[in-house]
Design an enzyme around this catalytic site. Structure first.
Site, PDB file in Angstrom:
ATOM      1  N   GLU A  37     114.115  26.414 -13.617  1.00 28.85           N
ATOM      2  CA  GLU A  37     114.781  25.365 -14.407  1.00 28.85           C
ATOM      3  C   GLU A  37     114.128  25.225 -15.767  1.00 28.85           C
ATOM      4  O   GLU A  37     112.902  25.131 -15.866  1.00 28.85           O
ATOM      5  CB  GLU A  37     114.696  24.039 -13.639  1.00 28.85           C
ATOM      6  CG  GLU A  37     115.875  23.134 -13.866  1.00 28.85           C
ATOM      7  CD  GLU A  37     117.171  23.749 -13.334  1.00 28.85           C
ATOM      8  OE1 GLU A  37     117.941  24.260 -14.165  1.00 28.85           O
ATOM      9  OE2 GLU A  37     117.411  23.704 -12.123  1.00 28.85           O
ATOM     10  N   HIS A  38     114.971  25.193 -16.793  1.00 23.46           N
ATOM     11  CA  HIS A  38     114.534  25.092 -18.197  1.00 23.46           C
ATOM     12  C   HIS A  38     113.727  26.309 -18.625  1.00 23.46           C
ATOM     13  O   HIS A  38     113.069  26.289 -19.655  1.00 23.46           O
ATOM     14  CB  HIS A  38     113.746  23.788 -18.453  1.00 23.46           C
ATOM     15  CG  HIS A  38     114.655  22.591 -18.523  1.00 23.46           C
ATOM     16  ND1 HIS A  38     115.086  22.049 -19.689  1.00 23.46           N
ATOM     17  CD2 HIS A  38     115.243  21.862 -17.542  1.00 23.46           C
ATOM     18  CE1 HIS A  38     115.877  21.019 -19.447  1.00 23.46           C
ATOM     19  NE2 HIS A  38     115.997  20.888 -18.146  1.00 23.46           N
ATOM     20  N   THR A  39     113.780  27.363 -17.843  1.00 21.18           N
ATOM     21  CA  THR A  39     113.085  28.598 -18.211  1.00 21.18           C
ATOM     22  C   THR A  39     113.941  29.481 -19.117  1.00 21.18           C
ATOM     23  O   THR A  39     113.417  30.384 -19.755  1.00 21.18           O
ATOM     24  CB  THR A  39     112.720  29.407 -16.948  1.00 21.18           C
ATOM     25  OG1 THR A  39     113.883  29.445 -16.124  1.00 21.18           O
ATOM     26  CG2 THR A  39     111.573  28.770 -16.192  1.00 21.18           C
ATOM     27  N   LEU A 131     126.859  21.049 -12.748  1.00 20.56           N
ATOM     28  CA  LEU A 131     127.333  22.221 -12.004  1.00 20.56           C
ATOM     29  C   LEU A 131     128.032  23.208 -12.942  1.00 20.56           C
ATOM     30  O   LEU A 131     128.677  24.146 -12.513  1.00 20.56           O
ATOM     31  CB  LEU A 131     128.253  21.779 -10.861  1.00 20.56           C
ATOM     32  CG  LEU A 131     127.596  20.775  -9.898  1.00 20.56           C
ATOM     33  CD1 LEU A 131     128.591  20.290  -8.853  1.00 20.56           C
ATOM     34  CD2 LEU A 131     126.373  21.386  -9.219  1.00 20.56           C
ATOM     35  N   SER A 133     130.563  23.020 -15.336  1.00 19.97           N
ATOM     36  CA  SER A 133     132.005  23.140 -15.564  1.00 19.97           C
ATOM     37  C   SER A 133     132.277  23.705 -16.952  1.00 19.97           C
ATOM     38  O   SER A 133     133.277  24.393 -17.157  1.00 19.97           O
ATOM     39  CB  SER A 133     132.690  21.783 -15.406  1.00 19.97           C
ATOM     40  OG  SER A 133     132.310  20.892 -16.442  1.00 19.97           O
ATOM     41  N   SER A 134     131.376  23.435 -17.905  1.00 18.92           N
ATOM     42  CA  SER A 134     131.611  23.934 -19.266  1.00 18.92           C
ATOM     43  C   SER A 134     131.555  25.465 -19.288  1.00 18.92           C
ATOM     44  O   SER A 134     132.410  26.105 -19.901  1.00 18.92           O
ATOM     45  CB  SER A 134     130.618  23.329 -20.256  1.00 18.92           C
ATOM     46  OG  SER A 134     129.289  23.638 -19.915  1.00 18.92           O
ATOM     47  N   ASP A 178     123.920  29.621 -17.582  1.00 21.56           N
ATOM     48  CA  ASP A 178     125.162  29.123 -16.998  1.00 21.56           C
ATOM     49  C   ASP A 178     126.306  30.106 -17.163  1.00 21.56           C
ATOM     50  O   ASP A 178     127.084  30.349 -16.227  1.00 21.56           O
ATOM     51  CB  ASP A 178     125.542  27.782 -17.638  1.00 21.56           C
ATOM     52  CG  ASP A 178     124.514  26.710 -17.345  1.00 21.56           C
ATOM     53  OD1 ASP A 178     123.663  26.925 -16.473  1.00 21.56           O
ATOM     54  OD2 ASP A 178     124.568  25.651 -18.011  1.00 21.56           O
ATOM     55  N   TYR A 230     116.657  17.051 -23.999  1.00 21.70           N
ATOM     56  CA  TYR A 230     116.760  18.514 -23.913  1.00 21.70           C
ATOM     57  C   TYR A 230     116.204  19.142 -25.182  1.00 21.70           C
ATOM     58  O   TYR A 230     115.372  20.057 -25.128  1.00 21.70           O
ATOM     59  CB  TYR A 230     118.225  18.914 -23.703  1.00 21.70           C
ATOM     60  CG  TYR A 230     118.452  20.400 -23.548  1.00 21.70           C
ATOM     61  CD1 TYR A 230     118.415  20.997 -22.292  1.00 21.70           C
ATOM     62  CD2 TYR A 230     118.684  21.220 -24.652  1.00 21.70           C
ATOM     63  CE1 TYR A 230     118.623  22.363 -22.148  1.00 21.70           C
ATOM     64  CE2 TYR A 230     118.893  22.573 -24.521  1.00 21.70           C
ATOM     65  CZ  TYR A 230     118.868  23.144 -23.267  1.00 21.70           C
ATOM     66  OH  TYR A 230     119.065  24.491 -23.123  1.00 21.70           O
TER      67      TYR A 230
HETATM   68  P1  ADP Z   1     128.698  20.450 -16.988  1.00 20.81           P
HETATM   69  O1  ADP Z   1     128.809  21.758 -17.650  1.00 20.81           O
HETATM   70  O2  ADP Z   1     127.394  20.264 -16.301  1.00 20.81           O
HETATM   71  O3  ADP Z   1     129.835  20.129 -16.081  1.00 20.81           O
HETATM   72  P2  ADP Z   1     129.005  19.572 -19.695  1.00 20.81           P
HETATM   73  O4  ADP Z   1     128.832  18.263 -20.354  1.00 20.81           O
HETATM   74  O5  ADP Z   1     128.241  20.729 -20.210  1.00 20.81           O
HETATM   75  O6  ADP Z   1     128.726  19.330 -18.143  1.00 20.81           O
HETATM   76  O7  ADP Z   1     130.533  19.987 -19.756  1.00 20.81           O
HETATM   77  C1  ADP Z   1     131.531  19.099 -19.321  1.00 20.81           C
HETATM   78  C2  ADP Z   1     132.661  19.087 -20.332  1.00 20.81           C
HETATM   79  O8  ADP Z   1     133.369  20.338 -20.284  1.00 20.81           O
HETATM   80  C3  ADP Z   1     133.720  18.042 -20.033  1.00 20.81           C
HETATM   81  O9  ADP Z   1     133.380  16.802 -20.601  1.00 20.81           O
HETATM   82  C4  ADP Z   1     134.938  18.649 -20.714  1.00 20.81           C
HETATM   83  O10 ADP Z   1     134.926  18.420 -22.112  1.00 20.81           O
HETATM   84  C5  ADP Z   1     134.738  20.133 -20.485  1.00 20.81           C
HETATM   85  N1  ADP Z   1     135.455  20.630 -19.299  1.00 20.81           N
HETATM   86  C6  ADP Z   1     134.922  21.260 -18.237  1.00 20.81           C
HETATM   87  N2  ADP Z   1     135.875  21.636 -17.357  1.00 20.81           N
HETATM   88  C7  ADP Z   1     137.050  21.232 -17.875  1.00 20.81           C
HETATM   89  C8  ADP Z   1     138.418  21.330 -17.444  1.00 20.81           C
HETATM   90  N3  ADP Z   1     138.763  21.925 -16.300  1.00 20.81           N
HETATM   91  N4  ADP Z   1     139.361  20.802 -18.260  1.00 20.81           N
HETATM   92  C9  ADP Z   1     139.037  20.208 -19.420  1.00 20.81           C
HETATM   93  N5  ADP Z   1     137.778  20.097 -19.863  1.00 20.81           N
HETATM   94  C10 ADP Z   1     136.781  20.589 -19.118  1.00 20.81           C
HETATM   95 MG    MG Z   2     127.594  22.447 -19.285  1.00 25.01          MG
END
Ligand code: ADP
Ligand code: MG
Length: 390
Positions: A37-39, A131, A133-134, A178, A230
């Site tokens: 982590e953070h590496t 997790l 999602s970005s 990621d 961060y």
């Molecule tokens: P993580 O990557 O840990 O989930 P982040 O803050 O890096 O958190 O990214 C989350 C952001 O990515 C959301 O606020 C949104 O802007 C975007 N995002 C991720 N998945 C979707 C999706 N399926 N539809 C629209 N936006 C999304």
């Molecule tokens: Mg993210």
């Protein structure tokens, strides 16, 4: 939901939004980081695994240089952009559309022959839960454009373009972990990645065969502190590397840690950061050695030690993460640690098969007693990386 169902559902939603069938459907997963982590901004080692949760994109190319974006998970309808107008920085596209728009921008910046597209997304990756999602959103977009425009790029290159998009276009200074996890993980494995030279290895992570389960505890909190912290940790690590005369903290050998810490005696903050990074890289190597030897259970104490290091030396845990980890371990978990950036998000908990329920209940009860938001607990199965579905 199976890949087939996800593809059908996303293609149908695409049709409802854009009035035609998509040219294809692609998927990229969320991830948890097992250890390391953070590496990743210290040229070090990481070991993520992909989740069964995916972001699915249905897409078609457009000949007119227009990018249209729509997500079942975001309010606000279709976002329409002219690709020649995409610019990073303060005038960049606001909101979620910046992630996919950033991919197109990064590809064009790299001189790749991409044009407009229509994209619709459906996702089962929780957003903002640590997790990633970005990265799932970025990588699925990169893979779709790669196929739609016949770019022929490999997954690692797509991951690098996705990181470039997030760093330079969205403005988040993340490392390469990621995006590489979303792109390159495979079923049944954790992915060892050396973030300096990007060599990687699929390490067998056979939980079921060993009678183990990996739980993810999403604390459902994200403390404000996160973003600035961060940047501060990153800057502190760079300061530590400079003070020690190395290119990155990855270059401080574990065996030389005591003397490195002596040299940082008058800077306790940087000292803690250095100790975390050096011991964490060592823990990654130890985890790999255990997994290669088929001793999956033996990684438990390494996970828990990693949490203590993030809490005490790197100082990025929070009350919810500490409670999740401490309660899980007290309830019989083999090991547990926070995962992701910190200050909220999720923890991973390794448990014996059959103990899932008891550990989950213990953590949920402890959260209730502490007056915290109820956590969301699910089982992580090491799953496939980005792929074309249709
Ligand atoms: P993580 O990557 O840990 O989930 P982040 O803050 O890096 O958190 O990214 C989350 C952001 O990515 C959301 O606020 C949104 O802007 C975007 N995002 C991720 N998945 C979707 C999706 N399926 N539809 C629209 N936006 C999304
Ligand atoms: Mg993210």
């Amino acid at each position: 939901m199976s890949d087939h169902e996800a593809a059908t559902r996303t293609a149908e939603a695409f049709h409802a939004v854009y009035g035609a069938a998509p040219a294809g459907v692609w998927a990229a997963p969320g991830r948890v980081n097992l250890i390391g982590e953070h590496t990743d901004y210290n040229d070090g080692f990481v070991m993520p695994l992909a989740l069964p949760h995916t972001t699915v994109a249905a897409a078609s190319a457009r000949p007119d240089g227009v990018l249209r974006l729509h997500s079942g998970g975001a309010d606000g309808g279709v976002v329409e952009l002219v690709i020649d107008d995409l610019r990073p920085g303060p005038v960049a596209t606001a909101g979620w559309a910046a992630y996919p728009a950033g991919i197109l921008w990064a590809m064009r910046e790299a001189g790749l022959p991409v044009g407009g597209a229509d994209l619709h997304y459906e996702s089962t990756v929780p957003t903002g839960a640590g997790l990633s999602s970005s990265a799932a959103l970025e990588v699925v977009t990169a893979l779709a454009l790669n196929d739609l425009y016949g770019l022929g790029l490999d997954l690692q290159r797509l991951a690098r373009l996705a990181q470039r998009a997030e760093n330079a276009f969205v403005g988040v200074p993340c490392g390469i972990m990621d995006q590489t996890a979303a792109a390159c993980c495979t079923d049944g494995h954790a992915l060892f990645l050396d973030t300096r030279d990007l060599t990687r290895r699929q390490v067998p992570f056979d939980l079921a065969g060993e009678g183990l389960r990996l739980l993810v505890v999403d604390t459902c909190v994200k403390h404000e502190l996160g973003d600035g912290a961060y940047a501060a940790r990153r800057a502190g690590c760079e300061r530590g590397a400079r003070a020690l005369g190395v290119r990155a903290l990855r270059d401080v050998p574990y065996a030389h840690l005591p003397e490195a810490l002596d040299r940082l005696a008058d800077d306790p903050v940087v000292r803690g950061l250095v100790r975390h990074i050096v011991t964490e890289n060592h823990r990654v190597e130890e985890v790999i050695a255990r997994l290669d030897a088929g001793e999956t259970r033996a990684i438990g104490p390494l996970l828990t030690a990693g949490h203590a290091s993030l809490r005490d030396d790197f100082r990025i845990s929070c009350a919810e993460l500490d409670l999740a980890v401490d309660t899980a371990v007290a309830a019989g978990a083999v090991g547990a640690r926070m995962t992701g950036g910190g200050f909220g998000g999720s923890a991973v908990v390794l448990v014996e098969e059959g103990d899932e329920k008891a550990v989950t209940t213990a953590v949920t009860d402890a959260f209730e007693a502490a007056g915290f938001v109820p956590p969301r607990v699910f089982t992580a199965v090491p799953s496939a990386g980005a792929r074309r579905l249709v």
